[in-house]
Structure formats: C-alpha cells, structure tokens
Design an enzyme around this catalytic site. Structure first.
Site, PDB file in Angstrom:
ATOM      1  N   CYS A  68       0.777  -1.238   0.000  1.00  0.00           N
ATOM      2  CA  CYS A  68       0.000   0.000   0.000  1.00  0.00           C
ATOM      3  C   CYS A  68       0.809   1.289   0.000  1.00  0.00           C
ATOM      4  CB  CYS A  68      -0.973  -0.008   1.173  1.00  0.00           C
ATOM      5  SG  CYS A  68      -0.313  -0.728   2.676  1.00  0.00           S
ATOM      6  N   HIS A 124      -1.578   6.938   4.974  1.00  0.00           N
ATOM      7  CA  HIS A 124      -0.462   5.981   5.010  1.00  0.00           C
ATOM      8  C   HIS A 124       0.785   6.477   4.284  1.00  0.00           C
ATOM      9  CE1 HIS A 124       0.555   1.395   5.286  1.00  0.00           C
ATOM     10  NE2 HIS A 124       1.093   2.114   6.256  1.00  0.00           N
TER      11      HIS A 124
END
Length: 581
Positions: A68, A124
C-alpha cells in the site's frame, strides 16, 4: 442532442477553466482480482462497480506496487517509489518517516489549478510531523486515518505493545464516530462533501476506503451484522470468506451512493470517476482478508500478477468510445500526469517523473498504439521482490516469506454452488441508473445492453489452462523467472532458459533502475509515538506541542513502573522470608 452536448463540452474543456471536470477517485484496499463480477466471478455480486466498468473502460492491464504505501506514493507523485525512498515495507505505526516534503503531490498541483481537494479514508504516507499529513500536502480537508488500517468499528490499530485510536478530521482526533462502521462513515462523508460542494470550482475527491483490508489482528473481518452476512452468502463454504463477501458488498454499495450523489448534485455530466485497488488480495498470511486473485498467481507482497495487476475501471461522459476493455499497459504512476492532463494542465510542468499521460488514449483508443511499452514492477533493498515488464515479457525474482505467497490461492467463484451472474442486478443498480441519465451511447435497447455486458465480461475474464481451482503450485522464482505475460497471464510456465537474450536484457534494465534507487527511508518505531502519551490516540508526536507531553508522560510512566517494580520486589522478598520462617 446528448451526444452534441458531450461534444461541445469536450471542445470547450481545454479553454475554459470553469468547465474543468470533477474528478473522483475511489481506491479500494487489498481488493482481489476475482472479487468483482466483471472479471468473471459469480460468487460476490458487485453490481455498482460492474456497472461503472461496463459503462466506461475496464483497464485489464493496470499495474500497482505489491503493497500500500509504495502504491499510494506512486499515485501521489507519478514516480516509482525507488526515486522517493518509499519502496519496501509499508509505514508502520509510530515510524518517523513519510513521503519526502520536497515532492509536489497531485492534490497540490490540483489546488493550484483551482480545484477543491478532499481526502476521505486512508493516508499511510506519514504523520510523525503534521507537515506530512494530508491537509499540509495539498488536501483542503481530510477525514480518515493516518496509518495502514484500523478496526472497522473501534478505529484502533496495534503496533507491538502500542495500541491507539486513529480517526482524524484534519489534524484533530475525531472520537464521535467511535463504534460506527468505517465503510459507512467514509461513504457518508464523501456524499456530504459532494452535496455541499461549491460548484463554481471543480472538485477532486479521493475516497480511500479501508475496505476490504483486514482490520486489527484480533478482529480481521468485521461487518455490521454477522448473522445476516452468513445467511446472505451461505453458499460460500468458508465462513470467513462470507464476511469478506459482505465487506465487498458494502464497498459496492458505497460506489453506488457516491455516484448517485454526483447525479443528485447535478455534476455527474462533468465528472470523471476512477475505481482502483492499491494492490491485490491477501488470501492467507499476514493481514489475511480471504480475498481471491484467482486465477492470477501470487498474493500481496509479491511481484506476481495477483499482487500487482489490479482491479481498475474509468468512466466519464468524455469517453468517445465507452463500453470497452483496454489491454494496454498502464501503471499507477500514470495517474499523476493523466489526472493533471484531465484538468487541462501542461504536462511539462511536472518535471522528471515516471508516469506517462494516458488521457488521450483513455478517451479514444481507436489508435492501437499505446504510450507505455514497459514498466518497473518492484525493486527493494530489504526484501527480494523484483519484477519488470517489457512488452509481453515479464521477469521476476521473489523469495519473500520463503515463497509462501507465490502460488495460486482463493476461490474461483464460478459455477455451483454460486448463484448465476445477474445482469439484471447491474441494470437496476444505482450506478447504472445514474450513468444512463447522462451518458450518450449507441446502445439502443435492453437486449443490446445485455449482449454488450456479456461480451465485456467475457473479454475482461482471464482463463488459464493449467491453473487448478485452489492452491496449485507454480515455479518457485528464487532465481529469475521469465514469463510471456500476454499468452501466460497466470505465470505458469517459466521460460527463462528458452530466451537467454531477453532475460539478460531485462536483467540489465533492472540493474539500471537499481542504480537510480535512493535508500529506503524505513526507520525504527519511535517509543515517543506511544498513544498512551496522547489520550490513547495516534498523533503527530514530533510536533512541538506533543514533544513535552510525551516526555512528561514518559517520566510519569517510568516512575509508576519503578514504584510497581519496587512493590513487587518487596512482596517477593516478604514471601521468601515467610516461607523460610
């Protein structure tokens, strides 16, 4: 008349900034290739996502990174992660690193172009200093979480002995949503932002869902009603897979609500919608979510197709020939220049990037040539996860987790006991009805539409001759494997010995990329990030306002622990004396 209005809009777009299109990016997390209906599975109905795909362009060879943080950094910068130090392991909770501040991110570009920029859901890309958080990197607002995932209801995440709450509105912890289902609150936020948007300015909205990533380690899969999910998907043998199916169903409903909100606001006819996943599913192992990449090989964390060939579709009234499947190469880095081009921006503004502007090709692919011929899949320092594609050739090297994620996993989802695929559900979905209200096409009746959907679904479905239903084994690529990815998309036949010249050519290309690689920015987790210092929540702990707070509590906890230890020792000594006497 509708076709004429689309033509006029397309003509005016380049010259009138007020007609810049609204751009909505819906990014799923760890969604499996085989977990959407338009790729051939019958198991999990996704009528809204399917309707979006059938009405626009299905990007059947769209590639991401294996995990990710690297994927999201590539999307935001238009650069391979090796150029920004964001390759390798995703950012851990409390790890003091982020996407370098010198990088100009996509939302920063769009703000300068006059866009209102919104992020809902996952970030993130760093938060140790607030300068690294979304509202300091180009987004006008952010409602979501800073780390890689959270619990769907409690919105907490663990890191070793640390545990904390991670749901924020801009820079402030947002406690009011505690206990509410993540997919629902992110959807509602997106809908509210659309309905309240000032239409005098174009909107860039990224909805980065938690779904269908696993939640906290103690509660991987969560749905609003467990019994209802088990009954709804009772034909699925694995009870965990049933919960995953319900999570996917909720994601699909979210897409329907977002597209409906665009229609209700009256801006759908001036919007571009992109749906994609950041990487493939993780059927087993770390962050297991029971998703399926079948028949593609490999799971998240690997360089195989199951990890990096992602579910992707695009819709817009600007498309000159919608209802098609594109098999041309596209990489997640390409969205940076492509989206900038959508706004009418000059690509030369972007400097040296790896992304290629694909907008003209996405609008009209009547020209068979494609701007992208090759791409880097992955290179890392700490892990041996390498991959590169050049034309139809793909070279990989993978020893991650001793190759335990390298084979074929997950449900095929075809045939009994799964229900037959329902085109009717697609035709009555919120997305289909909304898009039909603004889309001009040459499909004149329901029978033609049904036949077109059947055709597109067949084109978008990958079938491989030798892959068994579950848990087959492929060649272990601890040394380099070469695949003809056009004729062997499931990576079943290692032909490295058959083509030594091609193999050497691809090795040299990897070597060149490796010479350009900046060091990974990975750092040890900081003890000062411990949420216990900050009302049990994850915050930008290196900001000045938090530094003294963490020092104070560190001393307080140290004193408390010392007192506790002293009491324990005293009690232990007392016990010894008592026994001796």
């Amino acid at each position: 008349m509708q076709a004429l209005s689309v033509f006029i809009f397309s003509f005016l777009l380049s010259g009138v900034s007020s007609l810049q299109p609204n751009i909505v990016v819906i990014m799923a997390d760890d969604l499996g290739w085989n977990d959407v209906g338009f790729h051939g599975t019958d198991q999990i109905p996704t009528p809204n996502i399917d309707a979006l795909a059938y009405s626009g362009v299905i990007l059947n060879r769209h590639y991401t990174l294996p995990t990710c943080t690297p994927s999201r950094s590539a999307f935001m910068t238009g650069k391979y992660p090796i150029r920004t130090g964001m390759q390798g392991n995703p950012i851990k909770c409390g790890e003091p690193r982020g996407l370098p501040l010198e990088e100009i991110l996509l939302p920063q570009r769009l703000q300068k172009a006059g866009y209102i920029t919104r992020l809902v859901g996952k970030w993130h890309l760093g938060y140790h200093h607030s300068e690294y958080t979304p509202t300091k990197r180009g987004f006008h607002s952010h409602f979501g979480y800073f780390n890689g995932y959270i619990g769907y209801f409690d919105h907490k995440i663990d890191q070793g002995d640390f545990i904390g709450y991670d749901l924020h509105r801009d820079l402030n912890v947002s406690w009011i949503e505690h206990g509410k289902y993540a997919t629902e609150i992110f959807t509602q936020e997106a809908v509210d932002l659309i309905l309240s948007h000032d239409i005098s300015k174009p909107l860039f909205l990224q909805v980065a869902h938690l779904a269908v990533h696993s939640g906290r380690d103690s509660q991987l899969l969560e749905v609003p009603n467990v019994d209802e999910a088990h009954n709804k998907f009772k034909y699925i043998k694995d009870p965990q897979r049933r919960l995953y199916a319900e999570m996917t169903s909720r994601l699909d409903e979210s897409v329907g609500e977002i597209v409906t909100a665009l229609k209700d606001k009256g801006i759908l006819n001036n919007s571009i919608i992109i749906f994609l996943s950041d990487n493939g599913a993780q059927t087993i192992g770390m962050h297991q979510n029971w998703g399926s990449n079948w028949p593609l090989r490999g799971l998240k964390f690997t360089p195989y197709e199951g990890a990096v060939r992602g579910v992707t579709a695009l819709w817009s009234p600007l498309l000159k020939n919608p209802h098609r499947v594109s098999s041309h190469l596209m990489h997640i880095v390409d969205w940076y220049p492509t989206i900038y081009a959508m706004t009418g921006g000059d690509i030369s503004d972007l400097g040296e990037i790896d992304g290629i502007n694909q907008w003209s090709h996405l609008i009209d692919d009547s020209n068979s040539t494609t701007p992208r011929k090759d791409m880097l899949i992955n290179i890392e320092e700490e892990n041996t996860i390498e991959g590169i594609i050049d034309g139809k050739w793909k070279l990989v090297l993978s020893t991650y987790n001793n190759g335990s994620y390298d084979n074929y996993f997950g449900e095929d989802g075809r045939g009994l006991p799964n229900p037959a695929y329902s085109i009717h559900m697609v035709l009555v979905s919120n997305v289909f009805k909304s898009l039909q209200s603004v889309q001009s096409n040459n499909i004149n009746n329901i029978n033609q539409m049904v036949n077109k959907i059947k055709q597109l679904r067949k084109e978008a479905t990958i079938n491989c001759q030798e892959t068994e239903r579950k848990y087959s084994e492929g060649p272990y690529c601890s040394t380099y494997c070469l695949f003809d990815i056009e004729n062997d998309p499931c990576e079943e036949k290692n032909i490295v010995l058959n083509y030594p010249i091609i193999t050497e050519h691809l090795k040299n290309k990897l070597k060149t990329f490796r010479s350009l690689m900046v060091p990974e920015l990975n750092k040890p987790v900081s003890s000062a990030a411990n949420p216990k210092f900050y009302n049990n929540s994850w915050v930008s702990w290196l900001d000045e306002k938090y530094i003294n707070q963490s020092k104070f509590y560190a001393v307080k906890f140290s004193v408390s622990e010392a007192i506790t230890l002293k009491v324990c020792i005293s009690y232990f000594l007392f016990l010894l004396i008592f026994i001796y006497l």
